[in-house]
Design a protein around this motif. Sequence first.
Motif, mmCIF file in Angstrom:
data_model
loop_
_atom_site.group_PDB
_atom_site.id
_atom_site.type_symbol
_atom_site.label_atom_id
_atom_site.label_comp_id
_atom_site.label_asym_id
_atom_site.label_seq_id
_atom_site.Cartn_x
_atom_site.Cartn_y
_atom_site.Cartn_z
ATOM 1 N N PHE A 1 170.230 32.657 51.525
ATOM 2 C CA PHE A 1 169.566 32.331 52.778
ATOM 3 C C PHE A 1 168.137 31.933 52.480
ATOM 4 C CE2 PHE A 1 166.801 33.394 56.322
ATOM 5 C CZ PHE A 1 167.385 32.637 57.322
ATOM 6 N N GLU A 2 167.723 30.798 53.032
ATOM 7 C CA GLU A 2 166.382 30.275 52.808
ATOM 8 C C GLU A 2 165.764 29.881 54.157
ATOM 9 O OE1 GLU A 2 164.297 26.504 50.513
ATOM 10 O OE2 GLU A 2 166.469 26.568 50.686
ATOM 11 N N SER A 3 164.512 30.212 54.346
ATOM 12 C CA SER A 3 163.770 29.823 55.535
ATOM 13 C C SER A 3 162.453 29.193 55.080
ATOM 14 C CB SER A 3 163.494 31.052 56.415
ATOM 15 O OG SER A 3 162.786 30.682 57.570
ATOM 16 N N ALA A 4 162.118 28.067 55.678
ATOM 17 C CA ALA A 4 160.897 27.351 55.282
ATOM 18 C C ALA A 4 159.788 27.578 56.300
ATOM 19 C CB ALA A 4 161.192 25.856 55.163
ATOM 20 N N PRO A 5 158.527 27.459 55.862
ATOM 21 C CA PRO A 5 157.415 27.540 56.817
ATOM 22 C C PRO A 5 157.527 26.405 57.851
ATOM 23 C CG PRO A 5 156.608 27.615 54.554
ATOM 24 C CD PRO A 5 158.066 27.275 54.491
ATOM 25 N N GLU B 1 169.803 24.010 59.263
ATOM 26 C CA GLU B 1 169.539 23.729 60.666
ATOM 27 C C GLU B 1 168.102 24.125 61.007
ATOM 28 O OE1 GLU B 1 172.447 26.133 62.643
ATOM 29 O OE2 GLU B 1 171.305 27.969 62.358
ATOM 30 N N ILE B 2 167.696 23.761 62.197
ATOM 31 C CA ILE B 2 166.416 24.191 62.747
ATOM 32 C C ILE B 2 166.729 25.315 63.729
ATOM 33 C CG2 ILE B 2 164.363 23.533 64.054
ATOM 34 C CD1 ILE B 2 164.600 22.104 61.337
ATOM 35 N N ASN B 3 166.121 26.493 63.527
ATOM 36 C CA ASN B 3 166.429 27.634 64.396
ATOM 37 C C ASN B 3 165.707 27.511 65.739
ATOM 38 O OD1 ASN B 3 163.795 28.617 64.096
ATOM 39 N ND2 ASN B 3 164.371 30.185 62.622
ATOM 40 N N GLU B 4 165.895 28.499 66.610
ATOM 41 C CA GLU B 4 165.318 28.470 67.957
ATOM 42 C C GLU B 4 163.790 28.449 67.952
ATOM 43 O OE1 GLU B 4 166.952 31.813 70.025
ATOM 44 O OE2 GLU B 4 168.977 30.966 70.020
ATOM 45 N N GLU B 5 163.180 28.943 66.871
ATOM 46 C CA GLU B 5 161.718 28.949 66.774
ATOM 47 C C GLU B 5 161.171 27.684 66.126
ATOM 48 O OE1 GLU B 5 162.145 32.444 64.745
ATOM 49 O OE2 GLU B 5 162.674 33.446 66.606
ATOM 50 N N GLY B 6 162.056 26.750 65.779
ATOM 51 C CA GLY B 6 161.616 25.494 65.181
ATOM 52 C C GLY B 6 161.443 25.544 63.683
ATOM 53 N N LEU B 7 161.954 26.590 63.023
ATOM 54 C CA LEU B 7 161.841 26.712 61.572
ATOM 55 C C LEU B 7 163.123 26.231 60.896
ATOM 56 C CD1 LEU B 7 160.281 30.290 61.412
ATOM 57 C CD2 LEU B 7 159.093 28.091 61.306
ATOM 58 N N ALA B 8 162.963 25.557 59.771
ATOM 59 C CA ALA B 8 164.122 25.106 59.005
ATOM 60 C C ALA B 8 164.737 26.285 58.263
ATOM 61 C CB ALA B 8 163.702 24.017 58.025
#
Length: 189
Positions: free
Chosen positions: A77-81, A111-118
Amino acid sequence: MRLLPCLTLMLLPLPTLASDYWEYQDWSVAADMRITEEHNWRDCTAWTGGDGLPLLRMTVTQGDVGPPETYPQLELFESAPRHYPTQVQNGQAIGFVIDREAVFYGVANAEINEEGLAEASAQVRWMDALNSILWMQNGQRMEVRTVVPYAAGEMVLDASLAGFTAAYGKMMDECGHSLELRQLEIDYN
């Protein structure tokens, strides 16, 4: 009079979330109890990474079908700034390489989550879940790489497997699943 419905909503019970946490060398485990009016269940997760790095994690839920019918799948799992893409792209093949001896594959979903983060994630294929666990229990390191034809893919994460066996055992035990690792024998007669 409009205030009365708002006060009523504020007095309704909210779901309770209680969490237990353990660390085993380079791996962590959390067991979260979700309590609602309909159900009480426990979600158990083992992971490594984080603090700006991608995560390797496995999750099981108490009461779900477990071993030997099904095993938890390892997930990257990866989340970008904000305003940045993830390193792993949607549809990209991912290799989970254990001690440069065994490789298990997954396909990324970004995908782009509900907060706008990739965000991006990739799971080891379900049919490889048991073998990936067995290799991880006996391994030292895991490299997660993008898969590129005819070349070495980019390194996404280099993770230690120190503590994985204890973390896996705690995760499964806390959610009431068997620690036995064996193939389900199917009788076709």
